[in-house]
Design an enzyme around this catalytic site. Sequence first.
Site, PDB file in Angstrom:
ATOM      1  N   HIS A 276     -14.616  50.572 -76.872  1.00  0.00           N
ATOM      2  CA  HIS A 276     -15.672  49.386 -77.082  1.00  0.00           C
ATOM      3  C   HIS A 276     -17.102  49.635 -76.030  1.00  0.00           C
ATOM      4  O   HIS A 276     -18.118  49.651 -76.758  1.00  0.00           O
ATOM      5  CB  HIS A 276     -15.051  48.370 -76.886  1.00  0.00           C
ATOM      6  CG  HIS A 276     -13.819  47.795 -77.852  1.00  0.00           C
ATOM      7  ND1 HIS A 276     -13.616  47.720 -79.112  1.00  0.00           N
ATOM      8  CD2 HIS A 276     -12.515  48.112 -77.055  1.00  0.00           C
ATOM      9  CE1 HIS A 276     -12.592  47.718 -79.381  1.00  0.00           C
ATOM     10  NE2 HIS A 276     -11.929  47.752 -78.430  1.00  0.00           N
TER      11      HIS A 276
HETATM   12  O1  RIB Z   1     -12.640  43.430 -77.578  1.00  0.00           O
HETATM   13  C1  RIB Z   1     -12.892  44.507 -76.742  1.00  0.00           C
HETATM   14  C2  RIB Z   1     -13.387  43.846 -75.385  1.00  0.00           C
HETATM   15  O2  RIB Z   1     -12.644  43.187 -74.602  1.00  0.00           O
HETATM   16  C3  RIB Z   1     -13.670  45.287 -74.594  1.00  0.00           C
HETATM   17  O3  RIB Z   1     -14.697  44.918 -73.612  1.00  0.00           O
HETATM   18  C4  RIB Z   1     -12.446  45.337 -73.731  1.00  0.00           C
HETATM   19  O4  RIB Z   1     -12.644  45.889 -72.442  1.00  0.00           O
HETATM   20  C5  RIB Z   1     -12.198  43.773 -73.366  1.00  0.00           C
HETATM   21  O5  RIB Z   1     -12.826  43.312 -72.404  1.00  0.00           O
END
Ligand code: RIB
Length: 348
Positions: A276
Site C-alpha cells: 500500500h
Molecule cells: O490500509 C493500509 C494501511 O494501513 C497501510 O498504510 C498499512 O501500513 C496500514 O497503516
Amino acid sequence: MRGEPCRLSNFVGRVSKSDTHGMKPMQRILLDTDTGVDDALAILLALNSPELRVEAITSVSGNVHVNLCTRNLLMTLEAMGLSEYPICAKGESQPLVKPLVTAAHVHGSDGLGDVTQLLRDDGSRLYPDPKPRVAAIPAVDLIIDLAGQYPDELVLVPVGPLTNIAKAIIKHPARMRRIREIVLMGGAFETYGNVTTTAEFNIFADPHAAQLVLDFGVPVTVVPLDVTHQVILTGKHLDAEIGERGDRLSQFLRDVTRATMEYHQSNERFYGTYIHDALPIGLLTHPEFFETVEAFVQVETSSDLTQGMTIADLRSERPRPKPNAQVCVGVNAETFLQHFFDRILQLN
Ligand code: RIB
Ligand code: CA
C-alpha cells in the site's frame, strides 16, 4: 457502488497525473509512517528514488504503538546500511478522539513481521534493536518547522493515521498552509474496506484527523485501497527478483514480508503482501503509472457502523461539489511493481 476494485481500463479519458505534472524537479518530502511492513517498503522506495529528497521520516501510532513504529523505522534504515540518515522524529501515540486501534494481526506483534523474534544459531537476535537516532523534537513540531523551512515546497506523505498532520495543523495553521501538497495512503471508495466493510485502516484509526486534513485546504491526493489492492507482491515474485541473493537487504525483504504473506495466505488465499504505502511514493516520482480524478471527499466520523468510511462520487458524468482532493483511481500495477523492485534492489 462497492464491488470489484476499479481497473485502469475503466478510466478511459481520465486525467492521467502525467498530463498535469510531466517531468518533475526534485521534490522535498516528509514521510509520516506507522511502520508496519508496507511502510518499511515505502521507506526503501523513497530513499532509493533520486527524484525525492527525504527531509525527514516521522512515526505515528497505527499498525502498532508509536514506540514500536519508531524502532521499526530505524531498523529499516539500518537494514539499508545507510551512511547518512534523514531526520527521524517520534510522533503521536493516540488518535485525536478515538481510542487507539492497531493492526498487529497483519504486521506481527512487533509491527515488522516479527523479525525481532528471529535468532541466529548462537541465540543472538538477527535484527537487534537499532541505535537511538531519534531527534529530540516531536514529530508535530518537526513537521511545522520544515513547513517553515521549505515554504510551498515540502510535500507531506502520510502513510499511517493522519494524527501528526492534523495536530500540526491545529498547532500552527498559518505555517501548515505553506505545505505544497499532502499525498496520503488511505481510504476506499469503490471497493470494500480492510478494517470494516466500509473503512480502510489509516482513516478508520483516526477519522477526525482525516476529515480535518481534508477540510484544511492544502492540496490533497488520496491513494486508496481501490488502487493499492491491485498491487500484490507475491512470494513467487519476490523469490524471482532476489533469488538466492544473500545481501542484508534481500534477507530483510524476505524476513519482513514473511508474516504478512502468511497472513494473506490464511485470510485472502494468496501468498503475498500488499505494498500500500509504496504507491504514494510512486505517484510522486512516476505519475504516468497512475490515474487520478478530482473529487469532493468526506469522512464518516460519527456512525458506529460506517466510521472511517471515505465518501466521494467518482462518476465523471455527475455534477460534483467543489473538489477538495485528487483521488487515485487507476494504476499500471505490473509496471509499478517492476519499478518498485528495480529501485529498492538498485537495479537501475
Ligand atoms: O490500509 C493500509 C494501511 O494501513 C497501510 O498504510 C498499512 O501500513 C496500514 O497503516
Ligand atoms: Ca502504514
